[in-house]
Design a protein around this motif. Structure first.
Motif, PDB file in Angstrom:
ATOM      1  N   ARG A 186      -3.446  -3.054  -9.067  1.00 42.23           N
ATOM      2  CA  ARG A 186      -2.110  -3.658  -9.012  1.00 42.23           C
ATOM      3  C   ARG A 186      -1.824  -4.059  -7.578  1.00 42.23           C
ATOM      4  O   ARG A 186      -2.300  -3.429  -6.632  1.00 42.23           O
ATOM      5  CB  ARG A 186      -1.058  -2.643  -9.455  1.00 42.23           C
ATOM      6  CG  ARG A 186      -1.028  -2.432 -10.927  1.00 42.23           C
ATOM      7  CD  ARG A 186      -0.398  -3.615 -11.640  1.00 42.23           C
ATOM      8  NE  ARG A 186       1.038  -3.458 -11.818  1.00 42.23           N
ATOM      9  CZ  ARG A 186       1.931  -4.363 -11.430  1.00 42.23           C
ATOM     10  NH1 ARG A 186       1.547  -5.443 -10.813  1.00 42.23           N
ATOM     11  NH2 ARG A 186       3.200  -4.168 -11.659  1.00 42.23           N
ATOM     12  N   VAL A 187      -1.061  -5.104  -7.451  1.00 41.17           N
ATOM     13  CA  VAL A 187      -0.728  -5.591  -6.119  1.00 41.17           C
ATOM     14  C   VAL A 187       0.773  -5.495  -5.922  1.00 41.17           C
ATOM     15  O   VAL A 187       1.533  -5.778  -6.831  1.00 41.17           O
ATOM     16  CB  VAL A 187      -1.178  -7.058  -5.980  1.00 41.17           C
ATOM     17  CG1 VAL A 187      -0.620  -7.674  -4.721  1.00 41.17           C
ATOM     18  CG2 VAL A 187      -2.692  -7.143  -5.977  1.00 41.17           C
TER      19      VAL A 187
ATOM     20  N   ARG B 159       3.539  -6.762  -3.081  1.00 40.97           N
ATOM     21  CA  ARG B 159       3.704  -7.500  -1.828  1.00 40.97           C
ATOM     22  C   ARG B 159       5.051  -7.158  -1.209  1.00 40.97           C
ATOM     23  O   ARG B 159       6.053  -7.129  -1.914  1.00 40.97           O
ATOM     24  CB  ARG B 159       3.685  -9.006  -2.088  1.00 40.97           C
ATOM     25  CG  ARG B 159       2.406  -9.513  -2.705  1.00 40.97           C
ATOM     26  CD  ARG B 159       2.394 -11.030  -2.664  1.00 40.97           C
ATOM     27  NE  ARG B 159       1.234 -11.560  -3.391  1.00 40.97           N
ATOM     28  CZ  ARG B 159       0.602 -12.665  -3.038  1.00 40.97           C
ATOM     29  NH1 ARG B 159       1.005 -13.366  -2.012  1.00 40.97           N
ATOM     30  NH2 ARG B 159      -0.432 -13.099  -3.739  1.00 40.97           N
TER      31      ARG B 159
ATOM     32  N   ASP C 127      -4.939  -8.211 -10.034  1.00 35.79           N
ATOM     33  CA  ASP C 127      -3.675  -7.676 -10.504  1.00 35.79           C
ATOM     34  C   ASP C 127      -3.544  -7.695 -12.028  1.00 35.79           C
ATOM     35  O   ASP C 127      -3.503  -8.743 -12.625  1.00 35.79           O
ATOM     36  CB  ASP C 127      -2.504  -8.462  -9.901  1.00 35.79           C
ATOM     37  CG  ASP C 127      -1.195  -7.780 -10.189  1.00 35.79           C
ATOM     38  OD1 ASP C 127      -1.025  -6.648  -9.731  1.00 35.79           O
ATOM     39  OD2 ASP C 127      -0.347  -8.364 -10.884  1.00 35.79           O
ATOM     40  N   GLN C 128      -3.472  -6.576 -12.623  1.00 34.06           N
ATOM     41  CA  GLN C 128      -3.244  -6.412 -14.062  1.00 34.06           C
ATOM     42  C   GLN C 128      -4.345  -6.973 -14.950  1.00 34.06           C
ATOM     43  O   GLN C 128      -4.210  -6.977 -16.152  1.00 34.06           O
ATOM     44  CB  GLN C 128      -1.921  -7.028 -14.506  1.00 34.06           C
ATOM     45  CG  GLN C 128      -0.788  -6.614 -13.632  1.00 34.06           C
ATOM     46  CD  GLN C 128       0.499  -6.438 -14.383  1.00 34.06           C
ATOM     47  OE1 GLN C 128       0.496  -6.205 -15.574  1.00 34.06           O
ATOM     48  NE2 GLN C 128       1.596  -6.526 -13.711  1.00 34.06           N
TER      49      GLN C 128
ATOM     50  N   GLU D 279       9.809   2.872 -11.065  1.00 36.24           N
ATOM     51  CA  GLU D 279      10.302   4.007 -11.833  1.00 36.24           C
ATOM     52  C   GLU D 279       9.142   4.827 -12.386  1.00 36.24           C
ATOM     53  O   GLU D 279       9.222   6.038 -12.521  1.00 36.24           O
ATOM     54  CB  GLU D 279      11.147   3.435 -12.967  1.00 36.24           C
ATOM     55  CG  GLU D 279      12.026   4.437 -13.644  1.00 36.24           C
ATOM     56  CD  GLU D 279      12.703   3.818 -14.847  1.00 36.24           C
ATOM     57  OE1 GLU D 279      12.640   2.583 -15.020  1.00 36.24           O
ATOM     58  OE2 GLU D 279      13.281   4.577 -15.629  1.00 36.24           O
ATOM     59  N   TRP D 280       8.092   4.144 -12.701  1.00 38.24           N
ATOM     60  CA  TRP D 280       6.933   4.788 -13.312  1.00 38.24           C
ATOM     61  C   TRP D 280       5.992   5.200 -12.188  1.00 38.24           C
ATOM     62  O   TRP D 280       5.404   4.359 -11.520  1.00 38.24           O
ATOM     63  CB  TRP D 280       6.270   3.764 -14.221  1.00 38.24           C
ATOM     64  CG  TRP D 280       5.205   4.281 -15.102  1.00 38.24           C
ATOM     65  CD1 TRP D 280       5.160   5.477 -15.749  1.00 38.24           C
ATOM     66  CD2 TRP D 280       4.007   3.589 -15.458  1.00 38.24           C
ATOM     67  NE1 TRP D 280       4.025   5.564 -16.489  1.00 38.24           N
ATOM     68  CE2 TRP D 280       3.298   4.422 -16.339  1.00 38.24           C
ATOM     69  CE3 TRP D 280       3.474   2.353 -15.141  1.00 38.24           C
ATOM     70  CZ2 TRP D 280       2.088   4.063 -16.882  1.00 38.24           C
ATOM     71  CZ3 TRP D 280       2.271   1.987 -15.690  1.00 38.24           C
ATOM     72  CH2 TRP D 280       1.583   2.829 -16.557  1.00 38.24           C
TER      73      TRP D 280
ATOM     74  N   GLU E 204      -2.421   8.855 -18.907  1.00 35.89           N
ATOM     75  CA  GLU E 204      -1.386   9.527 -18.146  1.00 35.89           C
ATOM     76  C   GLU E 204      -1.548  11.032 -18.149  1.00 35.89           C
ATOM     77  O   GLU E 204      -1.651  11.672 -17.123  1.00 35.89           O
ATOM     78  CB  GLU E 204      -0.020   9.140 -18.677  1.00 35.89           C
ATOM     79  CG  GLU E 204       0.826   8.574 -17.590  1.00 35.89           C
ATOM     80  CD  GLU E 204       2.138   8.078 -18.124  1.00 35.89           C
ATOM     81  OE1 GLU E 204       3.109   8.153 -17.386  1.00 35.89           O
ATOM     82  OE2 GLU E 204       2.200   7.634 -19.290  1.00 35.89           O
TER      83      GLU E 204
ATOM     84  N   ARG F 240       1.004   4.936 -10.797  1.00 36.83           N
ATOM     85  CA  ARG F 240       0.109   4.450  -9.744  1.00 36.83           C
ATOM     86  C   ARG F 240       0.683   4.763  -8.373  1.00 36.83           C
ATOM     87  O   ARG F 240       1.877   4.708  -8.165  1.00 36.83           O
ATOM     88  CB  ARG F 240      -0.072   2.942  -9.868  1.00 36.83           C
ATOM     89  CG  ARG F 240      -0.850   2.555 -11.083  1.00 36.83           C
ATOM     90  CD  ARG F 240      -1.325   1.114 -11.008  1.00 36.83           C
ATOM     91  NE  ARG F 240      -2.238   0.866 -12.110  1.00 36.83           N
ATOM     92  CZ  ARG F 240      -1.837   0.518 -13.332  1.00 36.83           C
ATOM     93  NH1 ARG F 240      -0.555   0.364 -13.581  1.00 36.83           N
ATOM     94  NH2 ARG F 240      -2.712   0.336 -14.295  1.00 36.83           N
TER      95      ARG F 240
END
Lengths: 682, 610
Positions: B335-336, B338, B384-385, B297-298, B4, B301
């Protein structure tokens, strides 16, 4: 003597003196060597009385106890900090750390129920959806469930945790978007079944194939929650008993529903509905505490209404001239306006009239007290008794009705009963088969199956109107919409004449915006009138059985000649119906038609629609792809190239995954190149 | 892993900047120090004499510094060492062992990344214990000596104040080092043993599978359940493949009678050496953008929209053909997001393209992809992840900047002369999004030795311990034991929360400074609403302004302890960059130097006072 020494001795003595009352308060209970049992100190007795000692609450865990001790009385602060950290981990998607932190919180405060419920929900519902792959989602739903089960170890008498487990197993696995995948995964998740085996009777949770089912598992947990309430008399905190007890029965209903959705009908489905019915009846017979201080039984509603009627009659019999006499007397006292409006329908009145009318209506209302007052004085005591009985019975009656509405008791009861009937099972089967046919683009077959389904569902809705107002009906509305699109594709009008589902459609006008609401209503009325006319023209016996045997015949006919019918429609109408099975060599007319309309869409630059049409054509073509002759292949390849261009323009890869013609392309790559060359020359 | 705020700058780029900043700060601090010294002595001796006293103090310091004798420092060191042993510091080690013994109770064995949990645990607990030890050990020693007057037995000998301070620091740091090394050793075995396991058997069934376009019969199934997980196993003519699960896999051998035996777990403990690129985004209109926020919130990405020209582009630098054997291995976490469910059992498709890096002049729009050399797009489905792997081959089909299709060579046609290469990521499905951050796509250059990385992780703790010890010794030269301890702990806490304090001073923290928060808490006001204008507000605000300014000033002198903590790298299986270690080492050295000097002056003033 040394002054300090004296002081120290005094301190020591005071400390020792303090120990005596402390012992009195907190001495543990123990078994005396000679037999008998010491009750222990005040705190011990209180703890015992309220079931608060750790041994009463659940398992004693050394890890948890040592953690509590290690925080030196600052357990709350530590839990708070950890809670903050858990939120941070969740925000930053550090799922493993989140899970580890939750473990620590739970160990610090193992008997704080909200921690378990809140965080288990977090894992199963909020964390799981952060993953794109449904297998990972399932994994995290399970983590939430594991967390809850861990909670039940520490709090064995806590109905809420057990109830939550039922809810997670049932609703998270059985009612989410991924239901199909989740249910399938759970069916075969043997490791998970093994961990469940010592907590529930896993054999009881097995479905007709011998695999544990999530709804049956949920039923086990709900039942456990109920028995904790029944046996330990622990209050159900934060849940209404009415709703709390309904879920065990609901789980069985959902199970029956779920297997039918997966295409299981006949006896298996019937037995499932039967079991659900029994369980729902058991719920109806259960005494449910109400907020009025008395308990009711939902299933006793009809008996109670009966009783009210009897009591009303008994009281009215004592009044000379009956209830009507008192009413007339009251009517006489109304002023002119009130008399004008006393029988009016309140819903249709303007505000001024409304006030007058409601006042008038309450004035002429005959209460039991009025009736007692009208009774001959010598019978008045008996009348008083009868009146108080009536008041009480009425209160029960209203409460039952109101409570029934909360859980939709009658709907589910009726549904369990109806779903066991042949017409319901057949109706469901046809609907299922029609949907399947629709998916496989077997259009004509789909329409036939739908028609079969409609007659059955219409007959059910006529006999049980309550069923036309809930979830199943909404599913039917979806199916009707699909049917609509089918007819559209075949160029037939919708709704067709004498469409059995008109009544249902008129209940959901917003779902059919193209159709006029009043017109729908009118058509439904006309259709029902024609049915009645038919019924009255036939004799009584026939009219009773006519519908069933009629539809049965129709069903038999269609089954016998289904294939031929389909073929004839195809050849005569030349429409898009799939014609996979008997095409040899050249392209079937239906495919050509599809390709042509796709080309047109492509030329109109409606790329998405063109893509869909092409894909429909590929799907139809797939089963016969290997039998195509070279000319047909050439045509196909030219279109494949067009399709590729469409995809390129849509920024989508070619060939897409699961491209139905992948084999064909691979086998004749050089022909594709030729076609491409020819096109570019052109 | 998430990077970060830890931008890794090459050491020699950092050094000049860091050094000049250090020198400037030092000059200011020295000036302030001399000025305060002068003030104090002028109160005592009058302004005129104070000048000479100050001058002589400084010149003595320099003189004494040059006279430091290693022998005497060593003597002081052994003294500190012996004292530490006498004060039973080994208790801390016993505590650590107890922690390790019971760690199993608190570590979740079902975790998906158990290695990460184990490593985080040992690194964090060691860090905590060692810091505590450093504080307690070093703060009480000098004050106790002064209190018991044992210090006289030392100062009466020809020992300089420099040597006393240095001796303490080295002595206490030495005992800390010994303990840390032992803890590290135990931790290493704890982690390795804790993760080590094998699977006893596997249940396999015959299934048809496609191998190189042919349908063949292979055996598939799962291993036995050990350590609460299983692996999928496939046995075909090509051999046996054990799938990775819980971050590891197993070697396996099929014996003649068909039974399979599994080896120890592999891959649990890694030290990947990543090469990070620089990330930029192209938006849906094909222009430079900054990626889309999907409202989480974060904000780590940013997302690119599928089915549009939106692209995430990483530019890698310094690629040399000699660094790689068969192709360039790339790892990515995508990350995905949708906006509609789509097909649930299918992932979201996208493409990766290896593209020639073309430098544009400042302000010029980037060259579109069809004007650059590039390999053919590689289509894939985002995992994803979890980590997607792919290898960029040395040669592959591609298109030149002029539009000709031909076979292209990676280092000839795509990588620029200064070793630059770009990777373009696009999402193929409309209204679906891919989310990426800079550290999400990296070239996995090679793997370093895990044990070496583990040592590097402990080095970070060691640096911290040294600095804490220096602070503690410095404070103990002029404060009494418990106050010195409080001051040291304060310095640690402030150091950890330096960013927060800075934000507080810049009024970027909701709820305001210390006194404003207090007032809000008492009045039960929320943090968002502005305080009502009035005397209270003016008073509170101005009080906070002064306090936070002082705090921020102190903070800028304190080390960023969080920066030394490299546990994340070790736990996530990434090699700690040597530049980081070098930087931390230099910083540590600087602090030790400065704190020793400060300690010397304080001790000197006490000596004079005595």
């Amino acid at each position: 003597m040394n002054k300090t020494l004296v002081r120290k001795v005094i301190y020591l003595l005071l400390m020792a003196a303090c120990l005596v009352p402390l012992y009195g308060i907190s001495a543990p209970s123990f078994v005396r060597p000679g037999g008998g049992r010491s009750e222990g100190g005040l705190l011990t007795q209180l703890r015992e009385e309220h079931g608060l000692s750790q041994a009463n609450l659940g398992e004693i865990d050394p890890a948890s106890e040592s953690m509590k001790l290690a925080t030196l009385g600052m357990r709350g602060i530590a839990a708070n900090l950890l809670w903050e950290r858990a939120n941070e981990y969740k925000k930053k998607e550090q799922w493993d750390n989140l899970r580890a932190t939750l473990n620590q919180i739970a160990k610090l405060q193992p008997n704080f129920i909200s921690v378990w419920t809140h965080q288990a929900w977090n894992l199963s519902y909020n964390v799981s959806v952060e993953f794109d792959n449904y297998e990972h989602r399932y994994h995290w739903v399970k983590k939430g469930i594991d967390f809850l089960m861990e909670g039940t170890r520490y709090n064995r008498n806590e109905p809420r945790l057990l109830w939550d487990l039922g809810w997670f197993f049932g609703h998270k696995l059985g009612r989410s978007d991924e239901t199909k995948q989740f249910r399938r995964k759970y069916n075969t998740d043997e490791d998970f079944h093994n961990t469940l085996a010592d907590k529930i009777d896993i054999n009881e949770a097995k479905n007709y194939r011998g695999q544990p089912d999530n709804w049956l598992t949920a039923h086990q947990w709900f039942s456990q929650a109920q028995s904790v309430v029944d046996l330990s008399e622990s209050p159900i905190k934060g849940k209404n008993p009415l709703v709390f007890h309904s879920d065990a029965g609901k789980a069985l209903i959902r199970y029956a529903d779920a297997i039918e959705e997966e295409g299981v009908f006949d006896e298996v489905a019937r037995i499932a509905w039967q079991k659900a019915q029994l369980r729902w009846k058991k719920y109806g017979d259960r005494p449910i505490p109400t907020s009025y201080g008395y308990t009711i039984q939902l299933d006793a509603g009809e008996r109670q209404s009966e009783k009210v009627k009897e009591l009303e009659k008994a009281l009215a019999d004592m009044v000379p001239g009956g209830e009507e006499a008192i009413r007339q007397k009251k009517m006489a006292q109304l002023d002119e306006d009130e008399r004008r409006l006393v029988d009016a329908n309140l819903a249709q009145l303007e505000i001024d009239d409304y006030t007058i009318a409601s006042r008038a209506q309450s004035k002429v209302k005959v209460t039991p007290q009025d009736m007692v007052a009208a009774v001959d004085p010598k019978d008045r005591n008996a009348a008083k008794v009868a009146a108080s009985k009536l008041v009480e019975a009425r209160a029960f009656d209203t409460t039952i009705k109101r409570y029934r509405e909360v859980v939709n008791y009658i709907y589910w009861k009726t549904r369990c009963e109806v779903e066991q009937q042949d017409r319901a099972i057949d109706g469901r089967r046809y609907l299922y088969e029609a949907n399947e046919a629709f998916e496989n683009i077997a259009l004509v077959e789909a329409i036939e199956k739908y028609d079969e389904a409609w007659t059955r569902w219409a007959s059910i809705h006529r006999d049980y109107p309550v069923l036309a107002e809930d979830v199943t009906a909404e599913d039917l509305v979806d199916a009707i919409k699909r049917y609509n699109s089918l007819l559209d594709q075949l160029g037939q009008p919708f709704p067709p004449e004498n469409f059995p589902m008109l009544r249902l459609m008129s209940r959901y006008p917003e779902e059919f915006p193209d159709l006029d609401e009043a017109m729908l209503e009118k058509m439904a009325d006309e259709y029902e009138a024609s049915l009645e006319a038919q019924a009255s023209s036939a004799n009584d016996e026939e009219s009773a059985s006519g519908l069933d045997s009629g539809t049965q015949e129709a069903a038999d006919n269609s089954e016998a000649s289904g294939g031929a019918d389909a073929a004839s429609v195809e050849t005569t109408s030349g429409n898009q119906a799939a014609a996979a099975d008997d095409t040899q060599g050249p392209l079937a007319e239906s495919v050509v038609e599809l390709l042509r309309s796709a080309d047109e869409l492509f030329q109109d630059v409606d790329l998405l629609a063109a893509k869909v049409k092409y894909e429909e054509a590929w799907k139809t073509l797939k089963p016969v792809a290997s039998t195509l002759d070279q000319d047909a292949r050439k045509v196909v390849f030219e279109h494949v190239i067009a399709y590729r261009t469409v995809l390129q323009n849509l920024d989508q890869p070619f060939p897409p995954t699961d491209f139905p013609l992948a084999d064909l392309l691979e086998g004749h790559a050089e022909e594709l190149d030729d076609a491409e060359a020819a096109l570019s020359d052109f | 892993m998430v990077l970060e705020d830890k931008e890794i700058i090459p050491f020699f780029e950092w050094l000049p900047v860091g050094l000049s900043l250090f020198l400037v700060t030092m000059l200011i601090v020295i000036a302030i120090g001399i000025f305060i010294g002068y003030l104090v002595s002028s109160m005592r001796y009058g302004p005129g004499k104070a000048l000479s006293v100050t001058f002589s103090a400084v010149s003595t310091a320099i003189k004494e510094l040059s006279q430091i004798s290693p022998r005497r420092v060593w003597a002081m060191t052994t003294l500190a060492f012996r004292e530490a042993i006498r004060r039973k510091v080994l208790v801390v080690f016993a505590l650590f062992l107890v922690l390790l013994l019971f760690a199993g109770w608190f570590l979740d064995p079902t975790a998906d990344h158990p290695g990460k949990l184990y490593l985080s645990f040992v690194l964090t607990s060691t860090n905590f214990l060692i810091t505590m030890l450093a504080v307690f050990l070093s703060t009480f020693s000098l004050p106790n000596d002064v209190k018991n007057r044992t210090i006289y037995t030392v100062v009466t000998k020809p020992v300089r104040a420099w040597e006393i301070v240095l001796g303490r620091i080295i002595g206490f740091a030495g005992i800390g080092t010994l303990l840390l090394a032992t803890m590290g050793l135990f931790s290493y075995f704890f982690v390795v043993r804790g993760l080590d396991h094998s699977h006893s058997s596997a249940e396999l069934q015959d299934v048809e599978a496609e191998v190189r376009g042919e349908i063949v019969t292979v055996k598939e199934g799962e291993t036995s359940l050990d350590n609460r997980h299983r692996h999928e196993v496939q046995v075909s003519q090509d051999g046996i493949v054990v799938s990775a699960n819980h971050d590891h896999s197993h070697g396996a051998v099929v014996s003649d009678d068909g039974t399979i035996s599994f080896g120890e777990s592999e891959g649990n403990l890694q030290a990947r050496v990543p090469k990070y690129g620089r990330l930029r985004y192209i938006d849906r209109n094909g222009e430079e953008g900054r990626g889309v926020s999907v409202g989480s919130e974060w904000g780590y990405r940013r997302y690119i929209e599928g089915g549009t020209p939106a692209t995430a582009i990483w530019t890698f630098e310094g690629l040399k053909p000699t660094d790689f054997t068969d192709g360039i291995p790339v790892e990515m976490v995508i990350r995905v997001f949708r906006t509609y469910k789509g097909v649930i059992d299918q992932g979201i498709r996208g493409s990766i393209q290896v593209v020639q890096a073309v430098d544009q002049e400042e302000g010029q729009p980037p060259l579109p992809v069809d004007q650059r050399n590039r390999y053919k797009k590689i289509n894939f489905v985002a995992q994803d992840q979890s980590v997607d792997r792919l290898t960029i081959p040395f040669k592959a089909e591609g298109t030149t900047s002029t539009g000709t299709n031909r076979e292209m060579l990676l280092f000839e046609d795509l990588v620029s002369e200064d070793g630059k290469l770009e990777i373009w990521l696009q999402c193929a499905e409309r209204q679906q999004y891919y989310g990426v951050a800079q550290a999400d796509v990296y070239i996995r250059q090679a793997d370093a030795m895990f044990s070496a990385n583990f040592v590097k992780g402990f080095l970070g703790i060691w640096f911290q311990m040294i600095i804490v010890t220096s602070f503690a010794v410095m404070f103990s030269t002029f404060l009494n034991g418990s106050v010195a301890m409080l001051a040291t702990v304060g310095a640690i806490v402030l150091g950890y929360f330096a960013n927060f304090v800075r934000d507080m001073f810049n009024q970027q923290v909701e709820g305001g400074g210390p006194s404003e928060s207090l007032v809000r808490m008492i009045r039960q006001q929320n943090m968002i609403l502005e305080m009502e204008p009035g005397v209270t507000r003016t008073f509170v605000k101005s009080f906070d302004f002064v306090t936070t300014m002082v705090m921020a000033g102190i903070c800028s002198l304190l080390p960023d302890y969080g920066g030394f903590n490299n546990a994340d790298f070790v736990a996530n299986g990434f090699d700690i960059h040597n530049a980081l270690i070098m930087r931390d080492f230099i910083v540590t050295l600087a602090y030790v130097g400065v704190l020793t000097t400060v300690g010397y002056f304080f001790l000197k003033t006490r000596e004079i006072a005595a």
